[in-house]
Write an enzyme that holds these catalytic residues in place. Structure first.
Site, mmCIF file in Angstrom:
data_model
loop_
_atom_site.group_PDB
_atom_site.id
_atom_site.type_symbol
_atom_site.label_atom_id
_atom_site.label_comp_id
_atom_site.label_asym_id
_atom_site.label_seq_id
_atom_site.Cartn_x
_atom_site.Cartn_y
_atom_site.Cartn_z
ATOM 1 N N CYS A 26 -52.374 106.718 72.190
ATOM 2 C CA CYS A 26 -52.190 105.331 72.632
ATOM 3 C C CYS A 26 -52.156 105.400 74.153
ATOM 4 O O CYS A 26 -51.445 106.238 74.717
ATOM 5 C CB CYS A 26 -50.872 104.774 72.105
ATOM 6 S SG CYS A 26 -50.365 103.228 72.874
ATOM 7 N N HIS A 39 -50.814 103.668 76.318
ATOM 8 C CA HIS A 39 -49.525 103.419 76.976
ATOM 9 C C HIS A 39 -48.724 104.719 77.161
ATOM 10 O O HIS A 39 -47.928 104.823 78.086
ATOM 11 C CB HIS A 39 -48.668 102.451 76.142
ATOM 12 C CG HIS A 39 -49.023 101.013 76.302
ATOM 13 N ND1 HIS A 39 -50.159 100.467 75.770
ATOM 14 C CD2 HIS A 39 -48.376 100.002 76.952
ATOM 15 C CE1 HIS A 39 -50.194 99.176 76.060
ATOM 16 N NE2 HIS A 39 -49.124 98.864 76.779
ATOM 17 N N ASP A 59 -57.173 96.483 77.661
ATOM 18 C CA ASP A 59 -56.150 97.035 76.774
ATOM 19 C C ASP A 59 -55.264 95.878 76.334
ATOM 20 O O ASP A 59 -55.329 94.782 76.905
ATOM 21 C CB ASP A 59 -55.314 98.083 77.560
ATOM 22 C CG ASP A 59 -54.187 98.673 76.720
ATOM 23 O OD1 ASP A 59 -54.431 98.996 75.539
ATOM 24 O OD2 ASP A 59 -53.056 98.797 77.224
ATOM 25 N N SER A 60 -54.417 96.136 75.346
ATOM 26 C CA SER A 60 -53.460 95.105 74.932
ATOM 27 C C SER A 60 -52.440 94.839 76.035
ATOM 28 O O SER A 60 -51.704 93.857 75.952
ATOM 29 C CB SER A 60 -52.722 95.571 73.678
ATOM 30 O OG SER A 60 -51.989 96.746 73.981
ATOM 31 N N GLU A 108 -44.299 98.208 78.522
ATOM 32 C CA GLU A 108 -44.609 96.879 79.064
ATOM 33 C C GLU A 108 -43.437 96.336 79.883
ATOM 34 O O GLU A 108 -43.624 95.610 80.854
ATOM 35 C CB GLU A 108 -44.945 95.894 77.932
ATOM 36 C CG GLU A 108 -46.292 96.144 77.255
ATOM 37 C CD GLU A 108 -47.507 95.832 78.133
ATOM 38 O OE1 GLU A 108 -47.521 94.789 78.793
ATOM 39 O OE2 GLU A 108 -48.435 96.666 78.152
ATOM 40 N N CYS A 125 -58.067 101.263 74.943
ATOM 41 C CA CYS A 125 -57.010 101.038 73.968
ATOM 42 C C CYS A 125 -57.459 101.668 72.654
ATOM 43 O O CYS A 125 -58.522 101.326 72.134
ATOM 44 C CB CYS A 125 -56.818 99.529 73.804
ATOM 45 S SG CYS A 125 -55.655 99.049 72.518
HETATM 46 N N1 DGL Z 1 -52.608 100.927 74.587
HETATM 47 C C1 DGL Z 1 -52.803 100.575 73.206
HETATM 48 C C2 DGL Z 1 -53.422 101.759 72.461
HETATM 49 O O1 DGL Z 1 -54.023 102.625 73.101
HETATM 50 C C3 DGL Z 1 -51.528 99.984 72.760
HETATM 51 C C4 DGL Z 1 -51.425 99.568 71.397
HETATM 52 C C5 DGL Z 1 -50.647 98.325 71.097
HETATM 53 O O2 DGL Z 1 -50.790 97.314 71.769
HETATM 54 O O3 DGL Z 1 -49.962 98.386 70.071
HETATM 55 O O4 DGL Z 1 -53.389 101.876 71.266
#
Ligand code: DGL
Length: 266
Positions: free
Chosen positions: A184, A186, A11-12, A152, A74
Site C-alpha cells: 500500500c 501509504h 491515489d486515494s 492521512e 495506489c
Molecule cells: N495508497 C493506497 C494503496 O496503495 C491506499 C489504500 C486505501 O485507500 O485504502 O493501496
C-alpha cells in the site's frame, strides 16, 4: 521529439506521494500532476465497482489537465481498476502491485510477509502474482486496517501508529518472514517506524523505485519524454483538506507546493 506535458499520478490520498517522490527524483525534468482523493479515502474497504468509478473520474480529470501518462499510485485502485482504465482510456497507464516477486526471489527462510489493504489482497493482481512467483514459499498476508487513516491524519510517528504496526508485523516476523513487502503506497511514509519495529529482522520492500523505472521505460518507448533540463511544475489536487498534502510535499520537495482543492464528478 519531446513532450513537455505532465505525468499524472493518483491515489486515494497522500500515500501515492511515496511514488511521486521517486518519479520526481528520477525524472526531475518531467512535470507532474498529483491527485489525492482524500474525500473518499480509504479505498481499501470499498467495492471494486466504486473504486473503478472513482479511478475513471480521476483519470478523466488528469487527462483534461493534459496528462500524457497515468500512474495509478495506489495498489488498491490498481487491483480494482487497472484493467477497466486500460480498456476505457487510450493513454499509457502504469499500475502497481505488492512486490511479491522480488520478495520471493530474495527470501532465504522461504517466508515472506505482505502488508496491504483488503482490496489489494483480495484482488486478481495479487493472487495471480503470488501463484506465479511464490508457489514454493509461504506468503503471510496482513490487512493494515487503520494505518491509511493514521497516515492521512499525519500521525507518522505516533505511539498509536507504532503499536498498530507492531500488532501487524510481529506475527509475520515470528513466522520467520525475512522479506516484508509494503503493498500500500501509504505504508512507505511510515518507513522509519516500520524499520524501528522490524529492527533488522527482515528486509522491507517498497516498490516505488521499480514503478518510477517503469514510468521512465514507458515514456521512452512511446517517445513521450520531456526535454532534460526542462524547468518543471508540480501541481497537486485534493478532494479533501489541503494540510496533509501540504505537510508531506514540503518534506519531500522543500518547495512550496501548489495545492488546489477540487471536487470529483463520478
Ligand atoms: N495508497 C493506497 C494503496 O496503495 C491506499 C489504500 C486505501 O485507500 O485504502 O493501496
Amino acid at each position: 521529439m519531446t513532450d513537455s506535458r505532465p505525468i499524472g499520478l493518483f491515489d486515494s490520498g497522500v500515500g501515492g506521494l511515496s511514488v511521486w517522490r521517486e518519479v520526481a527524483q528520477r525524472m526531475p525534468y518531467e512535470a507532474t500532476l498529483y491527485f489525492a482523493d482524500s474525500a473518499h479515502c480509504p479505498y481499501g474497504p470499498r467495492p471494486a465497482a466504486e473504486i473503478q468509478a472513482l479511478s475513471a473520474a480521476i483519470t478523466r480529470f488528469l487527462l483534461a489537465h493534459q496528462a500524457k501518462l497515468i500512474v495509478v499510485a495506489c495498489n488498491t485502485a490498481s487491483a480494482a481498476a487497472l484493467e477497466t482504465l486500460r480498456a476505457e482510456f487510450d493513454v499509457p497507464i502504469v499500475g502497481m502491485e505488492p512486490a511479491v516477486k522480488p520478495a520471493a526471489e530474495a527470501t532465504r527462510t522461504g517466508h515472506v510477509g505482505v502488508l496491504a489493504t483488503e482490496g489489494t489482497l483480495n484482488g486478481y493482481l495479487f493472487k495471480n502474482t503470488s501463484q506465479r512467483h511464490a508457489r514454493d514459499i509461504e506468503v503471510h498476508v496482513q490487512v493494515g486496517e487503520g494505518l491509511v487513516e493514521l497516515v492521512e491524519k499525519g500521525q507518522l510517528d505516533a505511539p498509536e501508529t507504532e503499536s498498530l504496526l507492531r500488532h501487524y508485523l510481529e506475527p509475520m516476523l515470528a513466522a520467520n518472514a525475512d522479506q516484508l513487502a509494503l503493498g500500500c503506497t501509504h505504508y512507505p511514509l511510515l518507513l522509519p517506524l516500520i524499520e524501528r519495529v522490524v529492527a533488522g529482522r527482515a528486509t522491507v520492500i517498497d516498490p516505488a523505485q521499480a514503478v518510477a523505472r517503469q514510468v521512465q521505460r514507458v515514456l521512452m518507448q512511446r517517445g513521450l519524454e520531456a526535454e532534460t533540463g526542462c524547468v518543471t511544475q508540480h501541481c497537486f489536487f485534493t478532494t479533501g483538506q489541503p494540510e496533509p498534502l501540504q505537510t508531506l510535499t514540503a518534506i519531500f520537495s522543500q518547495q512550496q507546493a501548489k495545492i488546489s482543492q477540487v471536487s470529483l464528478n463520478w
